[in-house]
Design a protein around this motif. Structure first.
Motif, PDB file in Angstrom:
ATOM      1  N   MET A  10     -53.307 -21.081  -8.174  1.00 26.19           N
ATOM      2  CA  MET A  10     -52.527 -21.612  -9.270  1.00 26.19           C
ATOM      3  C   MET A  10     -51.791 -20.483  -9.989  1.00 26.19           C
ATOM      4  O   MET A  10     -50.646 -20.651 -10.392  1.00 26.19           O
ATOM      5  N   THR A  11     -52.425 -19.345 -10.115  1.00 23.37           N
ATOM      6  CA  THR A  11     -51.760 -18.211 -10.761  1.00 23.37           C
ATOM      7  C   THR A  11     -50.545 -17.779  -9.956  1.00 23.37           C
ATOM      8  O   THR A  11     -49.493 -17.502 -10.517  1.00 23.37           O
ATOM      9  N   ALA A  12     -50.673 -17.746  -8.629  1.00 26.06           N
ATOM     10  CA  ALA A  12     -49.542 -17.361  -7.779  1.00 26.06           C
ATOM     11  C   ALA A  12     -48.382 -18.322  -7.965  1.00 26.06           C
ATOM     12  O   ALA A  12     -47.215 -17.908  -8.034  1.00 26.06           O
ATOM     13  N   TRP A  58     -44.741 -17.431  -9.455  1.00 25.87           N
ATOM     14  CA  TRP A  58     -43.758 -17.478  -8.364  1.00 25.87           C
ATOM     15  C   TRP A  58     -43.925 -16.337  -7.387  1.00 25.87           C
ATOM     16  O   TRP A  58     -43.002 -15.969  -6.687  1.00 25.87           O
ATOM     17  N   GLY A  59     -45.073 -15.716  -7.361  1.00 26.99           N
ATOM     18  CA  GLY A  59     -45.290 -14.654  -6.401  1.00 26.99           C
ATOM     19  C   GLY A  59     -44.416 -13.437  -6.636  1.00 26.99           C
ATOM     20  O   GLY A  59     -44.132 -12.682  -5.715  1.00 26.99           O
ATOM     21  N   ILE A  60     -43.962 -13.236  -7.857  1.00 29.78           N
ATOM     22  CA  ILE A  60     -43.101 -12.084  -8.170  1.00 29.78           C
ATOM     23  C   ILE A  60     -43.903 -11.138  -9.065  1.00 29.78           C
ATOM     24  O   ILE A  60     -43.880 -11.254 -10.283  1.00 29.78           O
ATOM     25  N   PRO A  61     -44.639 -10.205  -8.458  1.00 28.13           N
ATOM     26  CA  PRO A  61     -45.431  -9.307  -9.295  1.00 28.13           C
ATOM     27  C   PRO A  61     -44.561  -8.357 -10.113  1.00 28.13           C
ATOM     28  O   PRO A  61     -44.930  -7.959 -11.195  1.00 28.13           O
ATOM     29  N   ASP A  62     -43.392  -8.011  -9.596  1.00 24.34           N
ATOM     30  CA  ASP A  62     -42.471  -7.116 -10.290  1.00 24.34           C
ATOM     31  C   ASP A  62     -41.302  -7.946 -10.822  1.00 24.34           C
ATOM     32  O   ASP A  62     -40.336  -8.195 -10.123  1.00 24.34           O
ATOM     33  N   LYS A  63     -41.404  -8.385 -12.064  1.00 24.47           N
ATOM     34  CA  LYS A  63     -40.390  -9.273 -12.628  1.00 24.47           C
ATOM     35  C   LYS A  63     -39.032  -8.594 -12.784  1.00 24.47           C
ATOM     36  O   LYS A  63     -38.022  -9.249 -12.979  1.00 24.47           O
ATOM     37  N   SER A  64     -38.969  -7.280 -12.664  1.00 21.61           N
ATOM     38  CA  SER A  64     -37.677  -6.600 -12.747  1.00 21.61           C
ATOM     39  C   SER A  64     -36.773  -6.996 -11.582  1.00 21.61           C
ATOM     40  O   SER A  64     -35.549  -6.864 -11.670  1.00 21.61           O
ATOM     41  N   LYS A  65     -37.353  -7.508 -10.511  1.00 26.55           N
ATOM     42  CA  LYS A  65     -36.543  -7.959  -9.371  1.00 26.55           C
ATOM     43  C   LYS A  65     -35.676  -9.163  -9.749  1.00 26.55           C
ATOM     44  O   LYS A  65     -34.660  -9.420  -9.113  1.00 26.55           O
ATOM     45  N   LEU A  66     -36.072  -9.887 -10.766  1.00 33.00           N
ATOM     46  CA  LEU A  66     -35.261 -11.014 -11.230  1.00 33.00           C
ATOM     47  C   LEU A  66     -33.916 -10.555 -11.773  1.00 33.00           C
ATOM     48  O   LEU A  66     -32.960 -11.324 -11.785  1.00 33.00           O
ATOM     49  N   LEU A  67     -33.823  -9.317 -12.200  1.00 32.48           N
ATOM     50  CA  LEU A  67     -32.572  -8.797 -12.738  1.00 32.48           C
ATOM     51  C   LEU A  67     -31.467  -8.784 -11.693  1.00 32.48           C
ATOM     52  O   LEU A  67     -30.287  -8.820 -12.026  1.00 32.48           O
ATOM     53  N   ARG A  68     -31.830  -8.766 -10.420  1.00 30.65           N
ATOM     54  CA  ARG A  68     -30.828  -8.803  -9.348  1.00 30.65           C
ATOM     55  C   ARG A  68     -30.055 -10.112  -9.364  1.00 30.65           C
ATOM     56  O   ARG A  68     -28.940 -10.195  -8.870  1.00 30.65           O
ATOM     57  N   LEU A  69     -30.632 -11.154  -9.936  1.00 26.94           N
ATOM     58  CA  LEU A  69     -29.958 -12.446  -9.992  1.00 26.94           C
ATOM     59  C   LEU A  69     -28.716 -12.400 -10.873  1.00 26.94           C
ATOM     60  O   LEU A  69     -27.810 -13.211 -10.723  1.00 26.94           O
ATOM     61  N   ASN A  70     -28.643 -11.446 -11.791  1.00 24.97           N
ATOM     62  CA  ASN A  70     -27.484 -11.311 -12.664  1.00 24.97           C
ATOM     63  C   ASN A  70     -26.197 -11.057 -11.886  1.00 24.97           C
ATOM     64  O   ASN A  70     -25.105 -11.293 -12.394  1.00 24.97           O
ATOM     65  N   VAL A  92     -24.970 -22.290  -9.477  1.00 24.92           N
ATOM     66  CA  VAL A  92     -26.266 -22.574  -8.868  1.00 24.92           C
ATOM     67  C   VAL A  92     -26.894 -23.771  -9.576  1.00 24.92           C
ATOM     68  O   VAL A  92     -27.190 -23.693 -10.769  1.00 24.92           O
ATOM     69  N   PRO A  93     -27.096 -24.879  -8.857  1.00 22.81           N
ATOM     70  CA  PRO A  93     -27.813 -25.996  -9.474  1.00 22.81           C
ATOM     71  C   PRO A  93     -29.322 -25.758  -9.368  1.00 22.81           C
ATOM     72  O   PRO A  93     -29.821 -25.329  -8.330  1.00 22.81           O
ATOM     73  N   VAL A  94     -30.018 -26.007 -10.435  1.00 24.78           N
ATOM     74  CA  VAL A  94     -31.471 -25.871 -10.446  1.00 24.78           C
ATOM     75  C   VAL A  94     -32.033 -27.175 -10.987  1.00 24.78           C
ATOM     76  O   VAL A  94     -31.699 -27.588 -12.095  1.00 24.78           O
ATOM     77  N   ALA A  95     -32.852 -27.827 -10.198  1.00 20.71           N
ATOM     78  CA  ALA A  95     -33.450 -29.106 -10.605  1.00 20.71           C
ATOM     79  C   ALA A  95     -34.967 -28.952 -10.648  1.00 20.71           C
ATOM     80  O   ALA A  95     -35.563 -28.319  -9.774  1.00 20.71           O
ATOM     81  N   ASP A  96     -35.554 -29.533 -11.646  1.00 20.45           N
ATOM     82  CA  ASP A  96     -37.003 -29.484 -11.771  1.00 20.45           C
ATOM     83  C   ASP A  96     -37.474 -30.760 -12.454  1.00 20.45           C
ATOM     84  O   ASP A  96     -36.677 -31.581 -12.883  1.00 20.45           O
ATOM     85  N   ARG A  97     -38.756 -30.913 -12.564  1.00 25.46           N
ATOM     86  CA  ARG A  97     -39.341 -32.122 -13.139  1.00 25.46           C
ATOM     87  C   ARG A  97     -40.338 -31.723 -14.216  1.00 25.46           C
ATOM     88  O   ARG A  97     -40.885 -30.632 -14.177  1.00 25.46           O
ATOM     89  N   ASP A  98     -40.580 -32.629 -15.128  1.00 27.68           N
ATOM     90  CA  ASP A  98     -41.471 -32.296 -16.246  1.00 27.68           C
ATOM     91  C   ASP A  98     -42.904 -32.761 -16.048  1.00 27.68           C
ATOM     92  O   ASP A  98     -43.764 -32.457 -16.844  1.00 27.68           O
ATOM     93  N   SER A  99     -43.170 -33.486 -14.974  1.00 21.95           N
ATOM     94  CA  SER A  99     -44.519 -34.030 -14.776  1.00 21.95           C
ATOM     95  C   SER A  99     -45.136 -33.577 -13.459  1.00 21.95           C
ATOM     96  O   SER A  99     -45.862 -34.326 -12.819  1.00 21.95           O
ATOM     97  N   ASN A 102     -41.303 -22.441 -14.139  1.00 19.10           N
ATOM     98  CA  ASN A 102     -40.927 -21.640 -12.981  1.00 19.10           C
ATOM     99  C   ASN A 102     -39.438 -21.732 -12.698  1.00 19.10           C
ATOM    100  O   ASN A 102     -38.855 -20.796 -12.162  1.00 19.10           O
ATOM    101  N   SER A 103     -38.801 -22.814 -13.023  1.00 21.82           N
ATOM    102  CA  SER A 103     -37.353 -22.946 -12.846  1.00 21.82           C
ATOM    103  C   SER A 103     -36.597 -22.313 -13.999  1.00 21.82           C
ATOM    104  O   SER A 103     -35.461 -21.863 -13.826  1.00 21.82           O
TER     105      SER A 103
END
Length: 82
Positions: free
Chosen positions: A1-3, A7-19, A25-32, A40-41
């Motif tokens: 559950m922790t993973a 999202w399996g991203i131990p180094d969150k600085s890698k998210l900066l590449r998304l900039n 980019v469409p992102v869809a998620d659900r609340d339930s 996570n979305s």
């Protein structure tokens, strides 16, 4: 559950590449969804300059297939028609 929640991203600085992604980019998620929380979305969406986040209420894990197929299908079609 922790993973899953991290999202399996131990180094969150890698998210900066998304900039660097300027394509829409469409992102869809659900609340339930008890398996994968919607936060996570929200995390990658914060780093994508042209992301469009849609959270579907009263929708569970099978968002595209059986939880909200009409609502999510309309969003996908509208995105592709742009």
């Amino acid at each position: 559950m922790t993973a899953w929640s991290e999202w399996g991203i131990p180094d969150k600085s890698k998210l900066l590449r998304l900039n660097a992604l300027f394509q829409p980019v469409p992102v869809a998620d659900r609340d339930s969804d008890i398996l994968m929380p919607s936060k996570n979305s929200q995390l990658p969406t914060k780093h994508l300059p042209n992301a469009q986040l849609s959270i579907y209420s009263n929708s569970g894990h099978g968002l595209l297939s059986f939880s909200a197929p009409c609502r999510s299908g309309k969003q996908v079609n509208a995105f592709l028609d742009r």
